[in-house]
Write a protein that holds these residues in place. Structure first.
Motif, mmCIF file in Angstrom:
data_model
loop_
_atom_site.group_PDB
_atom_site.id
_atom_site.type_symbol
_atom_site.label_atom_id
_atom_site.label_comp_id
_atom_site.label_asym_id
_atom_site.label_seq_id
_atom_site.Cartn_x
_atom_site.Cartn_y
_atom_site.Cartn_z
ATOM 1 N N GLU A 25 0.858 -1.274 0.145
ATOM 2 C CA GLU A 25 0.028 -0.035 -0.105
ATOM 3 C C GLU A 25 1.060 1.356 0.103
ATOM 4 O OE1 GLU A 25 -2.593 -0.285 3.180
ATOM 5 O OE2 GLU A 25 -3.979 -1.721 2.437
ATOM 6 N N GLY A 26 0.467 2.103 -0.919
ATOM 7 C CA GLY A 26 1.349 3.646 -0.901
ATOM 8 C C GLY A 26 2.536 3.387 -1.792
ATOM 9 N N LEU A 27 2.622 2.280 -2.394
ATOM 10 C CA LEU A 27 3.839 1.894 -3.430
ATOM 11 C C LEU A 27 3.568 2.240 -4.698
ATOM 12 C CD1 LEU A 27 5.699 -0.793 -1.769
ATOM 13 C CD2 LEU A 27 6.304 1.791 -1.450
ATOM 14 N N GLN A 28 4.190 2.279 -5.630
ATOM 15 C CA GLN A 28 3.821 2.707 -7.044
ATOM 16 C C GLN A 28 3.242 1.567 -7.802
ATOM 17 O OE1 GLN A 28 7.296 4.412 -8.980
ATOM 18 N NE2 GLN A 28 5.952 5.557 -10.515
ATOM 19 N N VAL A 29 3.790 0.323 -7.237
ATOM 20 C CA VAL A 29 2.965 -0.864 -7.790
ATOM 21 C C VAL A 29 1.701 -0.908 -7.823
ATOM 22 C CG1 VAL A 29 3.565 -2.342 -5.973
ATOM 23 C CG2 VAL A 29 3.694 -3.301 -8.139
ATOM 24 N N ASP A 40 -0.391 1.240 -8.395
ATOM 25 C CA ASP A 40 -1.006 1.961 -9.487
ATOM 26 C C ASP A 40 -1.036 1.426 -10.636
ATOM 27 O OD1 ASP A 40 -1.641 4.103 -7.415
ATOM 28 O OD2 ASP A 40 0.231 5.036 -7.922
ATOM 29 N N ASP A 41 -0.497 0.035 -10.696
ATOM 30 C CA ASP A 41 -0.089 -0.490 -12.049
ATOM 31 C C ASP A 41 -0.942 -1.646 -12.090
ATOM 32 O OD1 ASP A 41 0.780 -2.482 -14.048
ATOM 33 O OD2 ASP A 41 3.071 -1.789 -13.868
#
Length: 93
Positions: A36-40, A42-43
């Motif tokens: 959670e909160g990491l760029q992954v 959003d992928d």
């Protein structure tokens, strides 16, 4: 099968541990919280794979001054599947 290579002393174990936590089907929802909160997150392509795979994580470090013993069960299952589905010759190459 995917081979992840990195130079010596460059966090290979961390990379592998993170990949295990991301892909492993066991505790998938619990592991999802780690990202959670990491760029992954959003992928959508990556997230479609999150928590979808059984993962076998091995470390072959020298423990207790002894060589490791690797026991593999069901190693023949991929070959049986290849035989049943007509690609046995390609599988054994």
């Amino acid at each position: 099968m995917t081979l992840l290579t990195r130079p010596r002393r460059s966090s290979k174990t961390l990379l592998m541990s993170m990949t295990q936590q991301f892909l492993d089907i066991e505790h998938a929802e619990e592991h999802r919280k780690l990202f959670e909160g990491l760029q992954v997150m959003d992928d959508p392509v990556a997230m479609k794979e999150q928590g979808t795979r059984p993962v076998v994580f091995l470390t072959l470090r020298d423990h207790y001054g002894k060589n490791a013993v690797l026991l593999i069960d069901e190693y023949d299952a991929p070959l049986q599947s290849a035989w049943s589905h007509g690609y046995y010759d390609e599988a054994i190459d």
